[in-house]
Structures are given as C-alpha cells and as structure tokens.
Design a protein around this motif. Structure first.
Motif: not given
Length: 299
Positions: A122-127, A163-167, A172-175
């Motif tokens: 998981i990638f999640k960023s404020k920036k 990638p799996g089915r939940n990829s 969005t640039g942040q997630f």
C-alpha cells in the motif's frame, strides 16, 4: 442479595490495558498472557464484541493473534477474555492505532505460499506524487520493476508478478495498492515503492510453506513426514510444529534458524497415522513474537 452477589463477582474480574501505534500496511502480532489456565477455561480474542477472524493460536497460558496489513479498519480495542465456567475472569484490552502514512518505513511480513495467501503493498501519501513504481529485489543487486503508475495514465505492468484482483486500477497521485495473489514461495524479497524523488516505503517479504509426505493422503499405520520451510533468515527465527486441538497448540518440535543454517526447514516424523484427521500448524516466531501460522491437515 442478588445484587450483592453480582457485585462481588464483578470485583474478581481483572482489567489490563495496553496501547500500541503501528505502521499502516504492516503486520501486527498481539499476545495475551494469563498466570494460570484450567482445562475448563478458554482464552480468546475479540474486537467490537465479536471473536476475531484473524490468525489465532493458544499455547500454554498465552493467546496470540496476527493482524495482517493493518489500516484504519484495524484500529480499535482488542479484548483478550479468559472465561472460567461461563464467567469472565480476566480482560486484557489492547488498543491498536494505525499511522495514516508509511513514508520512510521498513517492515517485514511473513506469508504462507499458496492459492489462498495474498499480500497488499500500500502506498498512501499526504503529498501528491505524479508517478511511482513498485520494484522487487529477490537478491542483492537484482532489482526489477514490477509495476509503474502515473497520474491520469493507464497502469503499466512490467515484471513477472502480475497484480491481483484487489490492485488499484487508477492512480490518484496519493494512493495506490499493488495486490499479489496467490503468493508463491519464490516471491520472497524486498519490495520498494519508489516515487520520482526517492524510496517512499519498503516491505520485506518472507515466505513459508508446509507439506506432507505422502502428499495424496495416507493409510492407517502409515508413516508421515511433515515439513515446514522458510524462504530466508537474516535474524534469528524459531520454527515450531504444533499439533492442534481446536485452537490450542501442543508443541511437538521446534528449532532456531539463523543465516548459518544450510536448510531452513523443520521436519516431524510420525511413525503411524491415526484414524481421525490431524490438524497441524507451523508457527514462525521472532523472539517471543508470533509472525506467521501455516496450517496443514493430514487426511
């Protein structure tokens, strides 16, 4: 008289509290210890009034639970309840708080190889980052790109792990989620999320697998060999074979694995097979922390 009796029973309940802040996307292992358990007592984990469906194990006077790939849904109070003759004796409350972002974090997770196993990176960023890529390094200096994404542009699949089915299908640039399912034994290694400026987060994956010989079922009084193997060890890891009686584990064999071990596997030889199916679990511990459970049933 009834009110007084009820009050006295409530006074016997022992409450203990613990709080923990954990990284988003990591695995969290909780442990609950009680001083003494009788044969009639039970020990189990609950969250929000319901028994937790996560990986659980009872061994001696301890109850373990593993929370995989924690996120905001994993937050809350986890209750370890000791029940004796239908009454609550001990309640240990463990509060889990999850960080919103995982920038500059490195965590190690363990997964059993198999069709029902998965990993969510998981990638999640404020920036906002306009582009990023997930890479995989199975051995030093072997880094390859697995997937590349750019805001507003179609996802590019580059590497051997699809990638799996939940990829995530868009970025969005942040997630973004890179889901791997199933997990093969040779998928162990270091996974990095790299933005246009730097490495954002790193996940080290260790895989384990269990097997039984003969693999196609056994006859009564036939010998059986159980094998548990871990893909790689950099620190000290303990492999343990448990024979399961419900969710209670009976220790049969254990061994400490280090980088010096040539064979990172633990075997159990059963001289003869009983008539009922036998449920076993291979457990992976680092120090006193349960990191993974790999079940197998002899039938």
């Amino acid at each position: 008289m009834h009110i007084i009796s009820f009050f006295l029973v409530m006074l016997k309940i022992v409450f203990c509290y613990k709080s923990q802040k954990v990284q988003r996307g990591s695995d969290v292992s909780l442990r609950c210890d009680v001083p003494l358990m009788s044969k009639s007592s039970t020990l189990h984990w609950e969250k929000d009034g319901e028994q937790s469906p996560n990986s659980t194990l009872m061994y001696n006077n301890s109850a373990y639970i593993i929370l995989h790939t924690v996120d905001e849904r994993s937050e809350g109070n986890y209750y370890c309840r000791l029940m004796e003759n239908g009454r609550v004796q001990t309640v240990r409350i463990h509060t889990v708080n999850v960080t919103s972002y995982s920038q500059n974090k490195i965590h190690t997770i363990y997964r059993q190889s198999g069709n029902n196993s998965d990993v969510s990176l998981i990638f999640k960023s404020k920036k906002i980052y306009h582009r990023l890529r997930w890479t995989w390094e199975q051995s030093p200096k072997s880094q390859i790109d697995l997937i590349a994404v750019e805001k507003g542009i179609e996802v590019q699949i580059k590497g051997p792990i699809e990638p799996g089915r939940n990829s995530s299908t868009t970025y969005t640039g942040q997630f973004f989620i890179f889901h791997i399912s199933p997990v093969n034994f040779n998928y162990n290694g270091t996974y990095r999320c790299i933005t246009e400026t730097s490495t954002y987060t790193t996940t080290i994956l260790r895989t384990i697998r269990v097997s039984v010989e003969p693999p196609d079922g056994v006859l009564r009084n036939q010998s059986v060999v159980l094998t548990c193997e871990v893909s790689e060890v950099t620190d000290s890891v303990t492999l343990v074979w448990f024979r399961m009686e419900g969710n209670r584990g009976v220790l049969v064999k254990q061994q400490i694995m280090t980088e010096k071990n040539n064979m990172l596997r633990l075997t159990v030889n059963l001289a003869s097979y009983e008539t009922d199916p036998l449920h076993w679990q291979c457990a992976v511990f680092t120090e006193n922390t349960l990191r993974a459970l790999a079940p197998i049933t002899i039938s």
